[in-house]
Each structure stands twice: as C-alpha cells, then as structure tokens.
Design a protein around this motif. Structure first.
Motif, PDB file in Angstrom:
ATOM      1  N   VAL A  90      71.654  19.720  31.376  1.00  0.00           N
ATOM      2  CA  VAL A  90      72.651  21.412  31.937  1.00  0.00           C
ATOM      3  C   VAL A  90      73.643  21.658  31.987  1.00  0.00           C
ATOM      4  N   LEU A  91      74.059  21.400  30.852  1.00  0.00           N
ATOM      5  CA  LEU A  91      75.184  21.938  30.071  1.00  0.00           C
ATOM      6  C   LEU A  91      74.357  23.111  29.572  1.00  0.00           C
ATOM      7  N   VAL A  92      73.730  22.657  28.911  1.00  0.00           N
ATOM      8  CA  VAL A  92      72.373  23.434  27.378  1.00  0.00           C
ATOM      9  C   VAL A  92      71.844  24.264  28.082  1.00  0.00           C
ATOM     10  N   TYR A  93      71.528  24.059  29.496  1.00  0.00           N
ATOM     11  CA  TYR A  93      70.597  25.483  29.780  1.00  0.00           C
ATOM     12  C   TYR A  93      72.323  26.544  30.446  1.00  0.00           C
ATOM     13  N   PHE A  94      73.261  26.214  30.457  1.00  0.00           N
ATOM     14  CA  PHE A  94      73.810  26.959  31.308  1.00  0.00           C
ATOM     15  C   PHE A  94      74.652  27.359  29.909  1.00  0.00           C
ATOM     16  N   GLY A  95      74.723  27.296  28.468  1.00  0.00           N
ATOM     17  CA  GLY A  95      74.661  27.640  27.072  1.00  0.00           C
ATOM     18  C   GLY A  95      74.133  28.418  27.222  1.00  0.00           C
TER      19      GLY A  95
ATOM     20  N   ALA B  13      66.837  13.481  45.533  1.00  0.00           N
ATOM     21  CA  ALA B  13      67.697  15.060  44.712  1.00  0.00           C
ATOM     22  C   ALA B  13      66.894  15.337  43.981  1.00  0.00           C
ATOM     23  N   LEU B  14      65.828  15.079  43.162  1.00  0.00           N
ATOM     24  CA  LEU B  14      65.135  16.174  42.753  1.00  0.00           C
ATOM     25  C   LEU B  14      64.416  16.521  43.801  1.00  0.00           C
ATOM     26  N   ALA B  15      63.453  15.784  44.922  1.00  0.00           N
ATOM     27  CA  ALA B  15      62.535  16.392  45.814  1.00  0.00           C
ATOM     28  C   ALA B  15      63.297  17.058  46.511  1.00  0.00           C
ATOM     29  N   VAL B  16      64.448  16.907  47.368  1.00  0.00           N
ATOM     30  CA  VAL B  16      64.752  17.831  47.997  1.00  0.00           C
ATOM     31  C   VAL B  16      65.344  18.829  47.903  1.00  0.00           C
ATOM     32  N   ALA B  17      65.645  19.363  46.838  1.00  0.00           N
ATOM     33  CA  ALA B  17      65.530  20.610  45.695  1.00  0.00           C
ATOM     34  C   ALA B  17      65.033  20.917  45.592  1.00  0.00           C
ATOM     35  N   ILE B  18      63.740  20.826  45.078  1.00  0.00           N
ATOM     36  CA  ILE B  18      62.052  21.326  44.965  1.00  0.00           C
ATOM     37  C   ILE B  18      61.655  22.056  46.589  1.00  0.00           C
ATOM     38  N   ILE B  19      61.755  21.337  47.023  1.00  0.00           N
ATOM     39  CA  ILE B  19      61.279  21.821  48.639  1.00  0.00           C
ATOM     40  C   ILE B  19      61.974  22.836  49.338  1.00  0.00           C
ATOM     41  N   LEU B  20      63.047  22.028  49.134  1.00  0.00           N
ATOM     42  CA  LEU B  20      64.162  23.348  49.684  1.00  0.00           C
ATOM     43  C   LEU B  20      64.424  25.058  48.913  1.00  0.00           C
ATOM     44  N   ALA B  50      69.199  19.749  40.292  1.00  0.00           N
ATOM     45  CA  ALA B  50      69.279  18.924  40.323  1.00  0.00           C
ATOM     46  C   ALA B  50      69.764  17.452  39.697  1.00  0.00           C
ATOM     47  N   ILE B  51      68.527  17.112  39.436  1.00  0.00           N
ATOM     48  CA  ILE B  51      69.209  15.199  38.495  1.00  0.00           C
ATOM     49  C   ILE B  51      70.571  15.935  37.432  1.00  0.00           C
ATOM     50  N   GLY B  52      70.734  17.098  37.102  1.00  0.00           N
ATOM     51  CA  GLY B  52      71.832  17.038  36.049  1.00  0.00           C
ATOM     52  C   GLY B  52      72.988  16.591  37.484  1.00  0.00           C
ATOM     53  N   PHE B  53      72.991  17.371  37.852  1.00  0.00           N
ATOM     54  CA  PHE B  53      74.231  17.477  39.237  1.00  0.00           C
ATOM     55  C   PHE B  53      74.352  16.401  39.844  1.00  0.00           C
ATOM     56  N   TYR B  54      73.356  15.475  39.962  1.00  0.00           N
ATOM     57  CA  TYR B  54      72.918  14.292  40.499  1.00  0.00           C
ATOM     58  C   TYR B  54      74.123  13.121  39.989  1.00  0.00           C
ATOM     59  N   ALA B  55      73.662  13.075  38.345  1.00  0.00           N
ATOM     60  CA  ALA B  55      74.330  12.695  37.497  1.00  0.00           C
ATOM     61  C   ALA B  55      75.998  12.589  37.106  1.00  0.00           C
ATOM     62  N   MET B  56      76.091  14.005  37.513  1.00  0.00           N
ATOM     63  CA  MET B  56      77.529  13.885  37.328  1.00  0.00           C
ATOM     64  C   MET B  56      77.823  13.792  38.235  1.00  0.00           C
ATOM     65  N   ALA B  57      77.486  13.871  39.797  1.00  0.00           N
ATOM     66  CA  ALA B  57      78.209  13.045  40.640  1.00  0.00           C
ATOM     67  C   ALA B  57      78.520  11.559  40.843  1.00  0.00           C
ATOM     68  N   TYR B  58      77.246  11.309  39.967  1.00  0.00           N
ATOM     69  CA  TYR B  58      77.328   9.302  40.131  1.00  0.00           C
ATOM     70  C   TYR B  58      78.611   9.286  38.868  1.00  0.00           C
ATOM     71  N   GLU B  59      78.891   9.994  38.222  1.00  0.00           N
ATOM     72  CA  GLU B  59      79.528   9.554  36.816  1.00  0.00           C
ATOM     73  C   GLU B  59      81.084   9.072  37.603  1.00  0.00           C
ATOM     74  N   LEU B  60      81.038  10.792  38.417  1.00  0.00           N
ATOM     75  CA  LEU B  60      82.313  11.039  39.139  1.00  0.00           C
ATOM     76  C   LEU B  60      82.173   9.471  40.163  1.00  0.00           C
ATOM     77  N   GLY B  61      81.596   9.098  40.639  1.00  0.00           N
ATOM     78  CA  GLY B  61      81.927   8.512  41.575  1.00  0.00           C
ATOM     79  C   GLY B  61      81.540   7.970  42.354  1.00  0.00           C
TER      80      GLY B  61
END
Lengths: 167, 97
Positions: A90-95, B13-20, B50-61
């Motif tokens: 994601v970060l690379v994409y925005f970069g 996350a992937l499926a919902v993002a693609i469908i929407l 979508a998967i990147g944002f979910y990974a961020m949320a996951y790491e934030l708890g």
C-alpha cells in the motif's frame, strides 16, 4: 541454513524478482519522468544500452519493483509476514502515484516477495537474508558498472518484448 | 515462521471491496495495456488497498469479520471518491513517440 549461502541465494531470488517484474511492466520501454530520460541518455552516451538506461533511470525516479522488494522485506522483518508485505504494498502504491507512476510494478514486486518470503521460510530462509540480498541485488544494477548492467537489462528487455522504440 | 493472520478476514475485506467497487461502477480491470493504464479498477488498486488496509488495522489491534467488512466498504468508497483527488494522475503526459 548457513547465513552466507542464504544471503547469496536471497540476493539471486530478489534480483530475479525485481528485474523480471520491472521489465515485464515495461520499465525499459520509456522513461516515466524527465529524470529517467536524462539517466537513460547518459548511460547510452557512455556506451550503455538505452532501454537498460531507461530501466535504471526509472527505478531511481520512482519506487518500482526494486523498492517494493526491499520495503516489503524490511516491513516483513519489522512487522511480520504477511502483514508487513501487505502494508508495504500500500505504501509503495502511494509512493508510486506521487512519482507520476501508475504503481503496478512496485505493488506487484512487494506482493510477490511477500509470497516468496513466506514460502522460503519453510526451507530455512530468514527475512533478514532478503533485506541484505536485495541491497546486494540493487548494487549490481546501480552501483558497480552502469553500462554493463544496462546492456544486460537491454538484452533481457529484447527477450521479453519490452525493448524501447525510442532512439 | 508462524502466519498469524486470519486468512478468512483478508478474503472478506478483499471480496467486499471488489463487489462494492463493481457496484460503484468501477471497472473490474484497468484498460489495456494495463501497465500504462491510470484507470482505478476493482482489482487494482482497490483489492491491493483492501488487504493492505486490513493488515494495518490488524497490526493496530482491530481484528475480526466486522473490521474486515468495514475495511472493505471504506476501501471501495476511498478508491471511487477520494483516491484520484488525493493522488491525481499527472496532468500532462509527455509523448515520447
């Protein structure tokens, strides 16, 4: 696995990962920004290959698969696999978008090395091998001998049908 | 190495993002040749985001099906309405031909 052997193998894997993806995504075809064109022409003037020069210029001027591979390796080391790699993508994409690049090469490189790191972890590769390996891989393209590296990249671009039409 | 991510949550996350994204009339794939296309589509970059944002949320708890669902919805809306304003395509594309 022996650390030195692991780093050498990781360097080879990283080199193939970023060079093949970047070539496939058309980095040797044309310079994305003015700076890449200047580098490509300069490399050609010194006896190198124009397509290889554009490749080298493009990876300097925007985060392509080379940066994706390195950042995903670092992020997997710092955060964990696969979250680090996915966040790096994601970060690379925005970069990429900030550098006037649509972002396919960078994100593909980050995601593919994340898969590779995951798979090779089963045969004893550590994530840190890929960080060092990628630094060595990029050194062979950008740090040792520009003209020789550009000729090799140009040959590869011809084989993959991505050679530049510019003169 | 232990994979500690919940694969199903990523898929949600992937499926919902693609469908929407498709429901919001984003194309499934970018225009051809894809490597030169700036079109925002359901697969790229919406699915990757979508998967990147979910990974961020996951790491934030923040984890779980509901979080994945919300991330998927937010990502599709982000790709459709905000992405091009936040990181616009270059205004003048130089012709090198």
């Amino acid at each position: 696995m022996n650390e030195i052997v692991g780093i050498v193998l990781a360097a080879i894997i990283s080199w193939l990962n970023f060079v093949l993806i970047d070539t496939w995504m058309g980095l040797p075809e044309s310079p994305g920004v003015k700076g890449a064109e200047v580098i490509g022409r300069s490399v050609k003037k010194r006896g190198g290959d124009l397509a290889g020069g554009f490749f080298q210029g493009n990876i300097v001027c925007s985060p392509d698969a080379s940066a994706g591979t390195l950042l995903a390796s670092i992020a997997c080391y710092a955060i964990g696999t696969p979250e680090g790699g996915l966040i790096a993508a994601v970060l690379v994409y925005f970069g990429n978008r900030l550098c006037a690049d649509p972002g396919y090469a960078g994100t593909t490189g980050a995601l593919s090395i994340t898969v590779i790191i995951f798979l090779t972890s089963f045969i004893g590769f550590k994530v840190e091998y890929f960080i060092v390996g990628m630094v060595l891989a990029i050194l062979t393209i950008q740090g040792l001998y520009h003209t020789g590296a550009s000729r090799l990249l140009g040959k590869l671009a011809k084989k993959m049908g991505r050679y530049t039409k510019l003169t | 190495m232990i994979i500690h991510a919940n694969v199903l949550n990523y898929l949600i996350a992937l499926a919902v993002a693609i469908i929407l994204a498709l429901a919001l009339r984003l194309p499934l794939l970018p225009d051809k040749p894809m490597r030169d296309s700036w079109t925002v589509s359901a697969i790229f970059p919406t699915a990757v985001l979508a998967i990147g944002f979910y990974a961020m949320a996951y790491e934030l708890g923040y984890q779980g099906y509901i979080v994945a669902l919300i991330i998927g919805i937010i990502t599709a809306l982000f790709a459709k309405f905000i992405l091009e304003k936040l990181v616009p395509r270059p205004e003048t594309e130089e012709s090198h031909e």
